[in-house]
Design a protein around this motif. Sequence first.
Motif, PDB file in Angstrom:
ATOM      1  N   VAL A 258      -1.838  22.926  12.403  1.00 45.43           N
ATOM      2  CA  VAL A 258      -2.863  22.117  11.744  1.00 45.43           C
ATOM      3  C   VAL A 258      -2.986  22.492  10.272  1.00 45.43           C
ATOM      4  O   VAL A 258      -3.105  21.628   9.398  1.00 45.43           O
ATOM      5  N   CYS A 259      -2.932  23.796   9.964  1.00 45.65           N
ATOM      6  CA  CYS A 259      -3.025  24.228   8.564  1.00 45.65           C
ATOM      7  C   CYS A 259      -1.853  23.699   7.744  1.00 45.65           C
ATOM      8  O   CYS A 259      -2.032  23.249   6.603  1.00 45.65           O
ATOM      9  N   VAL A 260      -0.655  23.748   8.306  1.00 47.86           N
ATOM     10  CA  VAL A 260       0.514  23.211   7.612  1.00 47.86           C
ATOM     11  C   VAL A 260       0.352  21.717   7.399  1.00 47.86           C
ATOM     12  O   VAL A 260       0.678  21.173   6.329  1.00 47.86           O
ATOM     13  N   PHE A 261      -0.173  21.039   8.415  1.00 45.45           N
ATOM     14  CA  PHE A 261      -0.406  19.599   8.284  1.00 45.45           C
ATOM     15  C   PHE A 261      -1.365  19.303   7.131  1.00 45.45           C
ATOM     16  O   PHE A 261      -1.134  18.388   6.337  1.00 45.45           O
ATOM     17  N   VAL A 262      -2.448  20.067   7.030  1.00 46.34           N
ATOM     18  CA  VAL A 262      -3.423  19.849   5.954  1.00 46.34           C
ATOM     19  C   VAL A 262      -2.783  20.081   4.591  1.00 46.34           C
ATOM     20  O   VAL A 262      -2.951  19.284   3.665  1.00 46.34           O
ATOM     21  N   VAL A 263      -2.041  21.179   4.460  1.00 40.91           N
ATOM     22  CA  VAL A 263      -1.404  21.488   3.179  1.00 40.91           C
ATOM     23  C   VAL A 263      -0.438  20.381   2.770  1.00 40.91           C
ATOM     24  O   VAL A 263      -0.361  19.994   1.598  1.00 40.91           O
ATOM     25  N   CYS A 264       0.298  19.848   3.743  1.00 39.29           N
ATOM     26  CA  CYS A 264       1.305  18.833   3.434  1.00 39.29           C
ATOM     27  C   CYS A 264       0.702  17.453   3.189  1.00 39.29           C
ATOM     28  O   CYS A 264       1.283  16.646   2.456  1.00 39.29           O
ATOM     29  N   TRP A 265      -0.453  17.167   3.795  1.00 39.62           N
ATOM     30  CA  TRP A 265      -0.996  15.813   3.721  1.00 39.62           C
ATOM     31  C   TRP A 265      -2.147  15.640   2.751  1.00 39.62           C
ATOM     32  O   TRP A 265      -2.410  14.517   2.299  1.00 39.62           O
ATOM     33  N   LEU A 266      -2.847  16.721   2.417  1.00 35.35           N
ATOM     34  CA  LEU A 266      -3.994  16.588   1.516  1.00 35.35           C
ATOM     35  C   LEU A 266      -3.603  16.014   0.152  1.00 35.35           C
ATOM     36  O   LEU A 266      -4.298  15.113  -0.357  1.00 35.35           O
ATOM     37  N   PRO A 267      -2.507  16.472  -0.482  1.00 38.36           N
ATOM     38  CA  PRO A 267      -2.143  15.862  -1.773  1.00 38.36           C
ATOM     39  C   PRO A 267      -1.881  14.365  -1.678  1.00 38.36           C
ATOM     40  O   PRO A 267      -2.210  13.613  -2.604  1.00 38.36           O
ATOM     41  N   PHE A 268      -1.300  13.910  -0.568  1.00 38.67           N
ATOM     42  CA  PHE A 268      -1.030  12.487  -0.410  1.00 38.67           C
ATOM     43  C   PHE A 268      -2.321  11.672  -0.377  1.00 38.67           C
ATOM     44  O   PHE A 268      -2.446  10.646  -1.046  1.00 38.67           O
ATOM     45  N   HIS A 269      -3.298  12.127   0.412  1.00 35.72           N
ATOM     46  CA  HIS A 269      -4.551  11.388   0.511  1.00 35.72           C
ATOM     47  C   HIS A 269      -5.331  11.439  -0.793  1.00 35.72           C
ATOM     48  O   HIS A 269      -5.952  10.444  -1.184  1.00 35.72           O
ATOM     49  N   VAL A 270      -5.294  12.577  -1.470  1.00 34.90           N
ATOM     50  CA  VAL A 270      -5.982  12.675  -2.755  1.00 34.90           C
ATOM     51  C   VAL A 270      -5.343  11.723  -3.761  1.00 34.90           C
ATOM     52  O   VAL A 270      -6.037  10.988  -4.479  1.00 34.90           O
ATOM     53  N   ALA A 271      -4.014  11.705  -3.819  1.00 32.35           N
ATOM     54  CA  ALA A 271      -3.321  10.850  -4.788  1.00 32.35           C
ATOM     55  C   ALA A 271      -3.535   9.378  -4.482  1.00 32.35           C
ATOM     56  O   ALA A 271      -3.774   8.571  -5.387  1.00 32.35           O
ATOM     57  N   ARG A 272      -3.455   8.998  -3.212  1.00 31.38           N
ATOM     58  CA  ARG A 272      -3.654   7.589  -2.839  1.00 31.38           C
ATOM     59  C   ARG A 272      -5.071   7.145  -3.202  1.00 31.38           C
ATOM     60  O   ARG A 272      -5.275   6.053  -3.752  1.00 31.38           O
ATOM     61  N   THR A 273      -6.056   7.978  -2.882  1.00 30.40           N
ATOM     62  CA  THR A 273      -7.440   7.623  -3.194  1.00 30.40           C
ATOM     63  C   THR A 273      -7.678   7.581  -4.693  1.00 30.40           C
ATOM     64  O   THR A 273      -8.348   6.675  -5.209  1.00 30.40           O
ATOM     65  N   LEU A 274      -7.122   8.563  -5.396  1.00 30.27           N
ATOM     66  CA  LEU A 274      -7.273   8.596  -6.852  1.00 30.27           C
ATOM     67  C   LEU A 274      -6.699   7.337  -7.482  1.00 30.27           C
ATOM     68  O   LEU A 274      -7.326   6.702  -8.336  1.00 30.27           O
ATOM     69  N   PHE A 275      -5.516   6.941  -7.041  1.00 32.52           N
ATOM     70  CA  PHE A 275      -4.852   5.776  -7.631  1.00 32.52           C
ATOM     71  C   PHE A 275      -5.590   4.479  -7.318  1.00 32.52           C
ATOM     72  O   PHE A 275      -5.679   3.578  -8.143  1.00 32.52           O
ATOM     73  N   CYS A 276      -6.137   4.383  -6.111  1.00 36.78           N
ATOM     74  CA  CYS A 276      -6.757   3.123  -5.692  1.00 36.78           C
ATOM     75  C   CYS A 276      -8.190   2.962  -6.168  1.00 36.78           C
ATOM     76  O   CYS A 276      -8.650   1.839  -6.349  1.00 36.78           O
ATOM     77  N   LEU A 277      -8.915   4.058  -6.332  1.00 38.54           N
ATOM     78  CA  LEU A 277     -10.332   3.956  -6.615  1.00 38.54           C
ATOM     79  C   LEU A 277     -10.708   4.281  -8.051  1.00 38.54           C
ATOM     80  O   LEU A 277     -11.815   3.960  -8.476  1.00 38.54           O
ATOM     81  N   SER A 278      -9.833   4.929  -8.812  1.00 41.31           N
ATOM     82  CA  SER A 278     -10.155   5.255 -10.196  1.00 41.31           C
ATOM     83  C   SER A 278      -9.822   4.052 -11.078  1.00 41.31           C
ATOM     84  O   SER A 278      -8.876   4.072 -11.876  1.00 41.31           O
TER      85      SER A 278
END
Length: 343
Positions: A258-278
């Motif tokens: 689960v920790c590896v999953f979070v490390v690998c996926w958190l940047p993707f969700h942050v970038a997608r949200t940043l790009f779509c909502l900013s």
Amino acid sequence: MDITQEGSGSGWCAGCENENGSNYWDYSDYWAGMSSAFSHSELVAVTTLCVPLLVLGLMGNILTILVVWLRPQMRSTTYLYLSSMAMSDIMMLVLMPLDLYKLWWYRPWFLGDAVCKLSQFVSECCTFSSILHMTALGAERYVGVCFPLRARLLVTRGRVRVLIGALWGVAALSAGPVLVLVGAEPVEGNLTECRVTRWAESSGLMVAMLWLSNLYFIIPLTTLTMLYTLIARRLRQRRHVHRDHTHRQTLRMMVVIVCVFVVCWLPFHVARTLFCLSLNSSVQVYFLSQYLNLISFVLFYCSAAINPLLYNIMSSRYRDNVRALLRPRTRPLPAPSPSSTHF
């Protein structure tokens, strides 16, 4: 796994518009005549990292499936979940060459509307499926540790197989809107891109899928944190029970996954949200999201490839059965009982 590039529609937000209909990220003049949003050296670096992940990930996940299905003693309910997750990882890794193609040459799109839609659908479906599998496995671990007698009745291999099929069905339904969300859309001149459709942008489907994707990350992560905290507390209360040694091994293994999953996926969700909502972001914020997505592109495939390595490092049972599969013994080990959940 799509990467957010202007005009490509990757990441679901190319062409995001404000309330006046103007495009906040209209960099078409900048990208004019360019086949990719990144430099040649950057693309070479990403490809150099991803190709070994493709080879090792396919080998490792195929081996995981073979170990579970060819070694009877590995057919515990835990490994049924892990073998299904391995299938999901294989499907994502198979799409890597297509994603690298889009990264190198996202315009024009030569492969047609069906390939565009299906590739993104499979990627999203496998992502949702892996998250659901990890959550279901966490719930099973909780029942097995905290309510062992009930687990013997409820957690059987037959029921787990049915549940795994249901998890795939829920994942496919959740990813279904992607078939409408993306498509091969005409852009400048006669060029086409595999991108978010204009209807998805104007109808609000794009934003809805953004939040669904984020909820699929936040809610399971919160649930798993609570479940594993309760499991750890129960194991501390029973630290002298010999049987709990296996539960502790499994708990450590799943927490690491689960920790590896979070490390690998958190940047993707942050970038997608940043790009779509900013929507009022500057050019600098836009390019920051681009390169954050470039990093998440590699981490995405790292997540799909690394699990078999973690099994090998942390589970002696997995290592022993891999060796036995590669070098068969004359007398197989006994198979576990139908309710076995040992790791």
